[in-house]
Design an enzyme around this catalytic site. Structure first.
Site, PDB file in Angstrom:
ATOM      1  N   CYS A  52     -61.377   8.001  -8.808  1.00 36.00           N
ATOM      2  CA  CYS A  52     -62.526   7.203  -8.393  1.00 36.00           C
ATOM      3  C   CYS A  52     -63.655   7.284  -9.429  1.00 36.00           C
ATOM      4  CB  CYS A  52     -62.958   7.659  -6.996  1.00 36.00           C
ATOM      5  SG  CYS A  52     -63.972   6.476  -6.107  1.00 36.00           S
ATOM      6  N   HIS A  53     -64.831   7.766  -9.020  1.00 32.88           N
ATOM      7  CA  HIS A  53     -65.979   7.887  -9.925  1.00 32.88           C
ATOM      8  C   HIS A  53     -65.849   9.082 -10.868  1.00 32.88           C
ATOM      9  CE1 HIS A  53     -67.627   5.013  -7.098  1.00 32.88           C
ATOM     10  NE2 HIS A  53     -68.668   4.828  -7.901  1.00 32.88           N
TER      11      HIS A  53
END
Length: 194
Positions: free
Chosen positions: A118-119
């Site tokens: 993800c991030h």
């Protein structure tokens, strides 16, 4: 053979993306040291739950408190076999910490397995270690990945895909946990019978 894994966390790390990999890796027999800059073993970080509910982006809700089990200031990256970088809000500000970027660079330069989801790719981009690589991440992080010189690999329809490029295992979001952790365990040399 058990491996020693470093997991980078911080306040408002994504709940599933920190807790599930930590538990899966421990279940597989590995030692996982979960750390956060400015925190010590026994301290906690707050988590956030990101969900996909039909809006233009994910929703965010309060999660749990995740207990750290090692001191960030005491870690020596050379003593670890792999690195896990969960997503959520934490990578956004952890990338401002020079020692965090040094840790990421150590694993990348040594070609040790790195699992980012993800991030988490924000730390890979900020460390400037992904030029010429193929990296998956949450779509909102794609511009940073591309500006760092990597090719962005997007999610499949249900975000369950993971991507391997040599020592990097990356994924778009927590629905990819099975594929992401399976690939990371393979890079670590962990054999899971199915």
């Amino acid at each position: 053979m058990a491996k020693k894994i470093l997991l980078l966390a911080g306040d408002f790390v994504e709940d599933y993306e920190v807790m599930v990999p930590f538990q899966m890796l421990v279940m597989a027999g590995h030692r996982v040291d979960a750390v956060c800059p400015g925190r010590k073993a026994g301290d906690t970080v707050k988590t956030a739950v990101h969900d996909f509910e039909g809006d233009q982006t994910y929703t965010e809700k309060p999660g749990h408190c995740f207990a750290l089990n090692a001191d960030f200031d005491a870690i020596d990256p050379a003593g670890y076999d792999g690195l896990v970088i969960p997503g959520g809000r934490a990578p956004e500000y952890l990338r401002l910490e020079p020692k965090v970027l040094e840790v990421v660079r150590h694993f990348a330069e040594a070609e040790k397995p790195i699992a980012a989801i993800c991030h988490g790719a924000q730390l890979l981009s900020a460390a400037r270690m992904i030029e010429g690589r193929e990296i998956s991440c949450y779509p909102a992080v794609a511009p940073e990945v591309e500006l760092a010189g990597a090719k962005y690999i997007g999610p499949n329809a249900d975000y369950s895909n993971a991507h391997v490029d040599r020592n990097f295992v990356t994924a778009p979001a927590w629905p990819a946990h099975p594929a992401w952790m399976r690939a990371f365990l393979e890079l670590l040399g962990t054999r899971i019978e199915t």
